[in-house]
Design an enzyme around this catalytic site. Structure first.
Site, PDB file in Angstrom:
ATOM      1  N   ARG A   1       0.800  -1.225   0.000  1.00  0.00           N
ATOM      2  CA  ARG A   1       0.000   0.000   0.000  1.00  0.00           C
ATOM      3  C   ARG A   1       0.829   1.269   0.000  1.00  0.00           C
ATOM      4  O   ARG A   1       0.296   2.346  -0.292  1.00  0.00           O
ATOM      5  CB  ARG A   1      -1.014  -0.047   1.158  1.00  0.00           C
ATOM      6  CG  ARG A   1      -2.213  -0.929   0.806  1.00  0.00           C
ATOM      7  CD  ARG A   1      -3.164  -1.071   1.947  1.00  0.00           C
ATOM      8  NE  ARG A   1      -2.803  -2.177   2.807  1.00  0.00           N
ATOM      9  CZ  ARG A   1      -3.016  -2.212   4.110  1.00  0.00           C
ATOM     10  NH1 ARG A   1      -3.557  -1.176   4.715  1.00  0.00           N
ATOM     11  NH2 ARG A   1      -2.680  -3.265   4.810  1.00  0.00           N
TER      12      ARG A   1
ATOM     13  N   GLU B   1       1.145  -5.406  13.206  1.00  0.00           N
ATOM     14  CA  GLU B   1       0.071  -5.519  14.201  1.00  0.00           C
ATOM     15  C   GLU B   1      -0.430  -6.973  14.202  1.00  0.00           C
ATOM     16  O   GLU B   1      -0.908  -7.463  15.200  1.00  0.00           O
ATOM     17  CB  GLU B   1      -1.070  -4.553  13.817  1.00  0.00           C
ATOM     18  CG  GLU B   1      -2.136  -4.378  14.860  1.00  0.00           C
ATOM     19  CD  GLU B   1      -3.278  -3.493  14.391  1.00  0.00           C
ATOM     20  OE1 GLU B   1      -3.239  -3.006  13.238  1.00  0.00           O
ATOM     21  OE2 GLU B   1      -4.214  -3.301  15.175  1.00  0.00           O
TER      22      GLU B   1
HETATM   23  C1  PRP Z   1       0.047  -2.619   6.473  1.00  0.00           C
HETATM   24  C2  PRP Z   1       0.161  -1.165   6.087  1.00  0.00           C
HETATM   25  C3  PRP Z   1       1.537  -0.810   6.557  1.00  0.00           C
HETATM   26  C4  PRP Z   1       1.701  -1.671   7.803  1.00  0.00           C
HETATM   27  C5  PRP Z   1       1.557  -0.838   9.044  1.00  0.00           C
HETATM   28  O1  PRP Z   1       0.680  -3.404   5.516  1.00  0.00           O
HETATM   29  O2  PRP Z   1      -0.006  -0.967   4.686  1.00  0.00           O
HETATM   30  O3  PRP Z   1       2.527  -1.161   5.611  1.00  0.00           O
HETATM   31  O4  PRP Z   1       0.691  -2.689   7.739  1.00  0.00           O
HETATM   32  O5  PRP Z   1       1.696  -1.627  10.202  1.00  0.00           O
HETATM   33  P1  PRP Z   1       2.891  -1.413  11.259  1.00  0.00           P
HETATM   34  O6  PRP Z   1       3.025   0.048  11.517  1.00  0.00           O
HETATM   35  O7  PRP Z   1       2.392  -2.182  12.466  1.00  0.00           O
HETATM   36  O8  PRP Z   1       4.123  -2.032  10.686  1.00  0.00           O
HETATM   37  P2  PRP Z   1       0.523  -4.983   5.415  1.00  0.00           P
HETATM   38  O9  PRP Z   1       1.678  -5.638   6.072  1.00  0.00           O
HETATM   39  O10 PRP Z   1      -0.849  -5.375   5.884  1.00  0.00           O
HETATM   40  O11 PRP Z   1       0.736  -5.275   3.883  1.00  0.00           O
HETATM   41  P3  PRP Z   1       0.032  -4.795   2.517  1.00  0.00           P
HETATM   42  O12 PRP Z   1       0.404  -3.341   2.319  1.00  0.00           O
HETATM   43  O13 PRP Z   1       0.713  -5.668   1.530  1.00  0.00           O
HETATM   44  O14 PRP Z   1      -1.449  -4.985   2.618  1.00  0.00           O
HETATM   45  N1  ADE Z   2      -1.919  -2.241   8.937  1.00  0.00           N
HETATM   46  C1  ADE Z   2      -1.706  -2.510  10.231  1.00  0.00           C
HETATM   47  N2  ADE Z   2      -2.812  -2.339  10.959  1.00  0.00           N
HETATM   48  C2  ADE Z   2      -3.775  -1.966  10.081  1.00  0.00           C
HETATM   49  C3  ADE Z   2      -5.137  -1.621  10.216  1.00  0.00           C
HETATM   50  N3  ADE Z   2      -5.742  -1.639  11.402  1.00  0.00           N
HETATM   51  N4  ADE Z   2      -5.814  -1.262   9.103  1.00  0.00           N
HETATM   52  C4  ADE Z   2      -5.207  -1.244   7.898  1.00  0.00           C
HETATM   53  N5  ADE Z   2      -3.928  -1.560   7.721  1.00  0.00           N
HETATM   54  C5  ADE Z   2      -3.213  -1.905   8.797  1.00  0.00           C
END
Ligand code: PRP
Ligand code: ADE
Length: 171
Positions: free
Chosen positions: A58, A95
């Protein structure tokens, strides 16, 4: 423009107890998309950014548009095994799990001022991994810009000393 009106809560996704912040309505609405890109670029403009780094997946959505607004380049931090050239790696916790990110060794030039970007700051593990990659490559973390900050998860504390901004904050 109230960007929060375009962010949708999805309870229990991807696991029970997680309230997922769905940003697809921001991307789908031309005015909201523009406000998100311009809002983050306007904040970062005084930081004299050479390159924006975004985390898969993302962080790839707004990152290149922000970079273009800043007259900067964009570099990809990808999940392991995806980048074709020589890479460096940083491990991080989510998370809801653990993972690692890789960066091409030549993606950030020594001394370049880098904007760390992701859609959302939660625990800060991903952003701290991005900062670690920048520093391993010899770059300088000039700022960290997010669309959303889940402030109750205290991700800021993992980015100690960094200049951090988010357009929408949940306390
Ligand atoms: C989500 C979001 C951030 C991250 C934030 O990505 O897009 O990159 O989690 O969480 P943090 O601050 O606890 O590290 P995700 O790992 O879900 O991957 P994606 O972007 O591929 O959906
Ligand atoms: N990445 C980590 N925590 C998330 C949340 N609550 N919603 C969307 N993206 C996330």
């Amino acid at each position: 423009m109230n960007l929060a009106d375009h962010i949708r809560d999805i309870p229990d996704f991807p696991k029970p107890g997680i309230v997922f912040k769905d940003i697809t309505p921001v991307l789908a609405d031309p005015a909201a998309l523009d406000a998100a890109v311009q809002g983050l670029a306007d904040w970062a403009r005084p930081l004299e950014i050479d390159v924006v780094i975004g985390a898969e997946a993302r962080g790839f959505l707004l990152g290149p548009a922000i970079a273009r607004e800043l007259g900067a380049g964009f570099v990809l931090a990808r999940k392991p095994g995806k980048l074709p050239h020589e890479t460096i790696r940083a491990e991080y916790e989510l998370e809801y799990g653990t993972d690692s990110l890789e960066l091409h060794t030549d993606a950030v030039s020594r001394g370049h001022r880098v904007l760390v970007h992701d859609d959302l700051l939660a625990t800060g593990g991903t952003a701290a991994a991005l900062a670690s990659l920048v520093e391993q490559a010899g770059g300088v973390v000039a700022g960290c810009a997010f669309l959303i900050e889940l402030a109750f998860l205290a991700g800021r504390e993992r980015l100690a000393g960094a200049d951090i901004h988010a357009l929408v904050r949940y306390d």
